[in-house]
Design an enzyme around this catalytic site. Sequence first.
Site, mmCIF file in Angstrom:
data_model
loop_
_atom_site.group_PDB
_atom_site.id
_atom_site.type_symbol
_atom_site.label_atom_id
_atom_site.label_comp_id
_atom_site.label_asym_id
_atom_site.label_seq_id
_atom_site.Cartn_x
_atom_site.Cartn_y
_atom_site.Cartn_z
ATOM 1 N N GLY A 203 -6.631 0.359 3.491
ATOM 2 C CA GLY A 203 -7.549 1.308 3.846
ATOM 3 C C GLY A 203 -7.170 2.211 5.014
ATOM 4 N N ILE A 204 -7.851 1.939 6.413
ATOM 5 C CA ILE A 204 -7.722 2.630 7.416
ATOM 6 C C ILE A 204 -7.518 1.636 8.746
ATOM 7 C CG2 ILE A 204 -9.071 4.286 8.944
ATOM 8 C CD1 ILE A 204 -10.970 4.699 6.495
ATOM 9 N N ARG B 236 0.939 -1.298 0.021
ATOM 10 C CA ARG B 236 0.031 0.137 0.152
ATOM 11 C C ARG B 236 0.749 1.300 0.060
ATOM 12 N NH1 ARG B 236 1.592 1.879 4.506
ATOM 13 N NH2 ARG B 236 1.885 0.405 6.284
ATOM 14 N N CYS C 70 4.539 5.963 10.383
ATOM 15 C CA CYS C 70 4.417 6.667 9.249
ATOM 16 C C CYS C 70 5.442 7.905 8.954
ATOM 17 C CB CYS C 70 3.029 7.440 9.327
ATOM 18 S SG CYS C 70 1.662 6.387 9.379
ATOM 19 N N ALA D 168 -4.560 5.938 10.941
ATOM 20 C CA ALA D 168 -3.729 6.006 9.733
ATOM 21 C C ALA D 168 -4.412 5.464 8.577
ATOM 22 C CB ALA D 168 -2.450 5.003 9.815
#
Length: 214
Positions: free
Chosen positions: A161-162, A68, A179, A148
């Site tokens: 996704g999340i 991702r 991150c 995130a």
Amino acid sequence: MVEWIIKGGLTGYDEALAFMEARVAAILAGEADELVWLVEHPPLYTAGTSAKSADLLEARFPVHSAGRGGQYTYHGPGQRVVYVMLDLNRRGRDVRAFVTRLEAWVIDALSRFNLKGELREGRVGVWIARPDKPPLPDGSAREDKIAAIGVKLRRWVSFHGIAINVEPDLGHYAGIVPCGISGHGVTSLVDLGLPVGMADLDLALKDSFPAHFG
């Protein structure tokens, strides 16, 4: 139609990747509906396509290549991972607009608990201002990340996704620079003093979804 599945227990990361790959292929083939898939993982780190080796401080848990967007993040019990498999061929082929809608959806869901999630230029994810904590060494206000976001597209169908922190062990983040952002911390709904469980968050996400994705 968007299907919703809440998977109980802890889902292995490789199992999740295989499931998403198969579902995206089925959506592209017209054999399956779009899907929001809610899971929890055992403790692990994932590396996005922009991950820097220096940001893996200590491999306390298994490290997976996620494929991702984004850098290193943590998944574990007490964190709701929301895998979003939506067909942007029908929803507009605009990656930036899609990510903006995901962010707005998270902020909307958090507002159901009277929590103000915010965005910051140059910093991914959803942030919570922490006036209750001492400022940073440079004098700037402390902010902690609560969610995130990292996505991938295949022929304009999304996956990944999340990740939203409900009540994970926040100490597990110490093995990475989350991150790629140092100087700020991470938080969770329970860390903020909110008596919110996973089912409460799931309901808030489902109730707020139509306003952002129809």
